[in-house]
Design an enzyme around this catalytic site. Structure first.
Site, short mmCIF file in Angstrom:
data_model
loop_
_atom_site.label_atom_id
_atom_site.label_comp_id
_atom_site.label_asym_id
_atom_site.label_seq_id
_atom_site.Cartn_x
_atom_site.Cartn_y
_atom_site.Cartn_z
N SER A 119 0.84 -1.59 0.37
CA SER A 119 0.12 0.20 -0.49
C SER A 119 0.49 0.99 0.50
O SER A 119 0.01 2.53 0.26
CB SER A 119 -1.07 0.52 1.07
N HIS A 140 -2.26 -3.25 -5.66
CA HIS A 140 -3.13 -2.61 -5.07
C HIS A 140 -4.86 -3.11 -4.66
O HIS A 140 -5.06 -2.00 -5.66
CB HIS A 140 -2.39 -1.95 -4.48
N GLU A 152 -5.44 0.14 -7.28
CA GLU A 152 -4.14 0.31 -7.56
C GLU A 152 -3.28 -0.10 -8.41
O GLU A 152 -3.33 -1.46 -7.91
CB GLU A 152 -4.20 1.29 -6.59
N ASN A 190 -3.57 6.06 -0.77
CA ASN A 190 -3.75 6.28 0.95
C ASN A 190 -2.17 7.32 1.13
O ASN A 190 -2.41 7.95 2.06
CB ASN A 190 -2.21 4.97 1.17
#
Length: 291
Positions: A119, A140, A152, A190
């Protein structure tokens, strides 16, 4: 290359969710972990979550049975080497991930694509420790994997267009949506989400509000489905801290400094739901704020 078999390293929260969605979508899945107990727990959780999908009419009972039949488990990392696609979903520590990829290298097919569900960690740096940086990408998934629609896709500096297109096609077959991100610390989701959580912890640390008021403020004031501290417990406070450290180290900006209170909770082993205590105490019939 058409991807048919998938090897997943790590049977924890993310790994078992990834195994679930791949099996439902018709892929042959080999799930790896160093612990037989972890593999047994993962299979039990996948079975339970598939049952929930059957009850909600998302899939048929026969689809559930077929999905479970597609999942095999192993404690030997070498066993997943012949897979068409390998997804590393181990703990968010770079040295652990690097060691996994190095141990896998002698057992891979030349055409195998390697990915990491990291992440936050540099894809380019992870890829550089392998023999195939052009066949390496960040992959991800969001938690919980069976529910969340986004994946992602993060290219390292050497990732080939062919590898990107292959993984984009996989995301489409899973019925999910791909967002392309550049290889900067924490990528898109994130980079935005975890500093918000860190700021919520600072708000708690400075006494601006207590746990309950902070979470209520964001749920009712910003229409968030979960408060930031509740979400931090769900993600895992150790993971939140690891991502903040990646941002702080990678971008050298003081706005990414992890809150000392977040560090203290992690040092205490209060990591959230997975340890039954974080910003909330989950050991009773209802969660109770710890501050």
């Amino acid at each position: 290359m058409e991807i048919q078999s998938v090897g997943i390293v790590g049977a924890g929260q993310m790994g078992n969710g990834i195994a679930h969605v791949f099996a439902v979508s018709g892929y042959d899945v080999l799930l790896n972990d160093i612990s037989e107990d972890a593999l047994s727990r993962a299979l039990g959780l996948i079975d339970k979550n598939l049952d929930r999908q059957v009850q909600r009419g998302k899939i048929e009972a026969a689809e559930k049975d077929a999905a479970m039949a597609r999942i095999r488990t192993t404690t030997r990392l070498a066993d997943i080497g012949p897979s068409d696609l390998i997804i590393e979903a181990a703990t968010e520590r770079e040295m652990v991930k690097q060691a996994i990829f190095e141990d896998l290298l002698p057992h891979l097919k030349p055409e195998t694509i390697l990915t990491s569900n990291t992440s936050s960690i540099s894809i380019t740096r992870l890829a550089s420790r392998t023999d195939r940086p052009e066949k390496f990408m960040g992959f991800h998934f969001m938690n919980p994997v069976p529910v969340m629609q986004l994946v992602e896709l993060i290219r390292g500096i050497a990732t080939s267009e062919e590898t990107y297109k292959s993984l984009h096609a996989v995301v489409e077959k899973l019925g999910k949506t791909a967002a392309s991100a550049e290889d900067f610390p924490a990528f898109i989701v994130n980079r935005i989400l975890i500093p918000m959580i860190n700021e919520a912890v600072y708000t708690l640390y400075e006494g601006v509000g207590n746990v309950q008021s902070i979470d209520m403020a964001l749920k009712l004031g910003a229409n968030h489905p979960m408060g930031p501290l509740e979400l931090a417990d769900f993600i895992g406070l150790d993971t939140c801290l690891a991502i903040m450290n990646v941002l702080y180290d990678g971008l050298a900006d003081t706005k990414y400094r992890p809150c000392p209170l977040l560090t203290k909770y992690v040092e205490a082993g209060w990591l959230g739901r997975k340890t039954q205590r974080g910003f909330y105490d989950y050991r009773g019939p209802v969660p109770v704020p710890t501050r």
